[in-house]
Design a protein around this motif. Structure first.
Motif, mmCIF file in Angstrom:
data_model
loop_
_atom_site.group_PDB
_atom_site.id
_atom_site.type_symbol
_atom_site.label_atom_id
_atom_site.label_comp_id
_atom_site.label_asym_id
_atom_site.label_seq_id
_atom_site.Cartn_x
_atom_site.Cartn_y
_atom_site.Cartn_z
ATOM 1 N N PHE A 222 39.100 36.793 45.945
ATOM 2 C CA PHE A 222 38.357 37.127 44.733
ATOM 3 C C PHE A 222 36.849 37.002 44.934
ATOM 4 O O PHE A 222 36.077 37.833 44.429
ATOM 5 N N GLY A 223 36.405 35.975 45.665
ATOM 6 C CA GLY A 223 34.977 35.763 45.840
ATOM 7 C C GLY A 223 34.259 36.941 46.465
ATOM 8 O O GLY A 223 33.300 37.493 45.876
ATOM 9 N N PRO A 224 34.662 37.391 47.662
ATOM 10 C CA PRO A 224 33.987 38.552 48.252
ATOM 11 C C PRO A 224 34.134 39.826 47.420
ATOM 12 O O PRO A 224 33.216 40.660 47.393
ATOM 13 N N ALA A 225 35.277 39.985 46.738
ATOM 14 C CA ALA A 225 35.462 41.182 45.915
ATOM 15 C C ALA A 225 34.455 41.219 44.768
ATOM 16 O O ALA A 225 33.908 42.288 44.434
ATOM 17 N N VAL A 226 34.185 40.071 44.156
ATOM 18 C CA VAL A 226 33.205 40.024 43.066
ATOM 19 C C VAL A 226 31.812 40.340 43.587
ATOM 20 O O VAL A 226 31.052 41.124 42.993
ATOM 21 N N VAL A 227 31.450 39.749 44.716
ATOM 22 C CA VAL A 227 30.097 39.932 45.256
ATOM 23 C C VAL A 227 29.859 41.377 45.678
ATOM 24 O O VAL A 227 28.746 41.914 45.515
ATOM 25 N N THR A 228 30.886 42.023 46.205
ATOM 26 C CA THR A 228 30.726 43.405 46.692
ATOM 27 C C THR A 228 31.174 44.450 45.679
ATOM 28 O O THR A 228 31.175 45.643 45.993
ATOM 29 N N GLY A 229 31.563 44.049 44.488
ATOM 30 C CA GLY A 229 31.896 45.012 43.444
ATOM 31 C C GLY A 229 33.284 45.606 43.533
ATOM 32 O O GLY A 229 33.491 46.759 43.143
ATOM 33 N N PHE A 230 34.253 44.856 44.027
ATOM 34 C CA PHE A 230 35.651 45.287 44.119
ATOM 35 C C PHE A 230 35.772 46.661 44.798
ATOM 36 O O PHE A 230 36.149 47.660 44.178
ATOM 37 N N PRO A 231 35.470 46.733 46.085
ATOM 38 C CA PRO A 231 35.470 48.035 46.768
ATOM 39 C C PRO A 231 36.866 48.586 47.061
ATOM 40 O O PRO A 231 36.983 49.773 47.416
ATOM 41 N N TYR A 232 37.909 47.782 46.953
ATOM 42 C CA TYR A 232 39.256 48.248 47.297
ATOM 43 C C TYR A 232 40.149 48.168 46.062
ATOM 44 O O TYR A 232 40.144 47.164 45.338
ATOM 45 N N ASP A 233 40.925 49.230 45.848
ATOM 46 C CA ASP A 233 41.794 49.278 44.668
ATOM 47 C C ASP A 233 43.105 48.507 44.871
ATOM 48 O O ASP A 233 43.936 48.456 43.970
ATOM 49 N N SER A 234 43.273 47.921 46.043
ATOM 50 C CA SER A 234 44.482 47.124 46.312
ATOM 51 C C SER A 234 44.235 45.631 46.103
ATOM 52 O O SER A 234 45.010 44.805 46.583
ATOM 53 N N HIS A 235 43.193 45.294 45.380
ATOM 54 C CA HIS A 235 42.857 43.873 45.211
ATOM 55 C C HIS A 235 43.976 43.118 44.487
ATOM 56 O O HIS A 235 44.163 41.911 44.730
ATOM 57 N N TRP A 236 44.711 43.811 43.637
ATOM 58 C CA TRP A 236 45.781 43.137 42.887
ATOM 59 C C TRP A 236 46.865 42.584 43.816
ATOM 60 O O TRP A 236 47.589 41.649 43.445
ATOM 61 N N VAL A 237 46.987 43.132 45.021
ATOM 62 C CA VAL A 237 47.960 42.624 45.992
ATOM 63 C C VAL A 237 47.694 41.153 46.287
ATOM 64 O O VAL A 237 48.633 40.361 46.470
ATOM 65 N N TYR A 238 46.424 40.760 46.294
ATOM 66 C CA TYR A 238 46.039 39.394 46.657
ATOM 67 C C TYR A 238 46.090 38.435 45.463
ATOM 68 O O TYR A 238 45.721 37.264 45.606
#
Length: 345
Positions: A222-238
């Motif tokens: 979650f941390g890197p996704a927030v900082v980079t603006g959620f660049p991948y649509d598969s984030h829900w997998v994590y």
């Protein structure tokens, strides 16, 4: 990761779990220790930031080295990232386990909630602290190092989302089980639990870092996704994969506790040298002596049944055949129809 509070239960003392106290459990309000819970959550935030700062920094260094050198292989990079996360968790957990328990992971917090190690208030506060710690660590690395942030987790080519969910589920369950068995369960090796937990994270990364990035921790992804603006649509997998892994690891641990696993192989964490196996050479000598003694007693018993000695039977008196029996007893001859056996025939 480590014990915060333990419920009590009454059980059979002959097969009692040493991790439980006997007597009726005490009921307290969920907010009875809110001050301690808030303080622990603040320190958990610091610990999570410390752990992920070291791990993200290693990933960033690996990425920068890969860009600047054409001789770095993907296998070397995967090994480097695995070592960064494994040793970062080992050192961070060892530093913080006496302070907050050193969880650094919302999915581990969920497992400890399900198994009764922490309460719901501390669980919520810990999850918030851990997610904020992940964001803080990613922001620090992004600000201090050149290039794009390399700590995002994403699926490798030809790995679909279902495969990613199950990979994350299994590696997270392995981490959860390691924490519950090595840290939540109290034994002689509990102070060294960070070693086993760090090695578990390391080997799980060796498998999954190529396929999914080896999230195993919602705060870590979650941390890197927030900082980079959620660049991948598969984030829900994590989110889903580690959540299912937490349920799986907790369920397996609960089954082990229910069947009283410590009965099957007791004494494995003892430091009493008297519980060690005996001298194998001494065992062989004892077995040989017993065999010889048993054989000697068998021969002695046979002799006692047949007479005073092995050769005395040939000097016993034998019955006289009817045709050799005299009509009248003669002086000097036995009166019972027997004659001295004075020959070997």
């Amino acid at each position: 990761m480590f014990l915060f509070g333990r419920s009590s239960r009454t059980t059979d003392p002959s097969i009692a779990d040493p991790n439980y106290r006997f007597g009726p459990p005490t009921r307290q309000s969920y907010f009875a220790s809110i001050k301690d819970d808030v303080c622990a959550a603040l320190l958990e935030y610091a610990g999570t930031t410390f752990f992920l700062l070291l791990a993200y920094g290693g990933v960033q260094a690996s990425q920068s080295e890969a860009f600047s050198s054409s001789q770095v292989s993907n296998i070397e990079r995967d090994m480097y990232i695995s070592l960064c996360f494994g040793f970062s968790l080992l050192s961070s957990a060892w530093l913080f386990y006496r302070v907050t328990g050193g969880l650094f992971n919302p999915d581990v917090s969920l497992a400890l909630l399900l198994t009764g190690v922490i309460g719901p208030v501390r669980f919520v506060l810990y999850c918030i602290a851990q997610l904020l710690g992940g964001i803080t660590a990613a922001a620090i690395i992004y600000a201090l190092t050149p290039g794009p942030l390399a700590s995002n987790t994403f699926l490798a080519p030809n790995v679909n989302r279902a495969q990613g969910v199950f990979i994350e589920m299994f590696i997270t369950s392995a981490l959860v089980l390691a924490i519950l068995m090595l840290a939540a369960e109290k034994h002689n090796a509990t102070p060294f639990a960070p070693v086993g937990i760090g090695l578990t994270l390391f080997v799980c990364h060796l498998w999954a870092v190529y396929y999914t990035g080896a999230g195993m921790n919602t705060a870590r992804s979650f941390g890197p996704a927030v900082v980079t603006g959620f660049p991948y649509d598969s984030h829900w997998v994590y989110w889903l994969g580690p959540f299912l892994g937490s349920l799986l690891g907790s369920a397996f641990y609960s089954i082990l506790k229910h069947i009283k696993y410590w009965r099957f192989n007791p004494g494995q964490d003892t430091v009493d040298f008297r519980e060690s196996p005996p001298d194998p050479v001494h065992n062989v000598k004892t077995a040989v002596r017993r065999s010889i003694s048993s054989a000697s007693r068998g021969r002695s018993g046979s002799r006692s049944r047949n007479g005073s000695g092995g050769d005395a039977s040939q000097f016993r008196e034998k019955p006289i055949a009817p045709n050799e029996r005299p009509d009248v007893d003669r002086p000097g001859e036995p009166q019972s129809g027997l004659r001295p056996n004075d020959s070997a025939v």
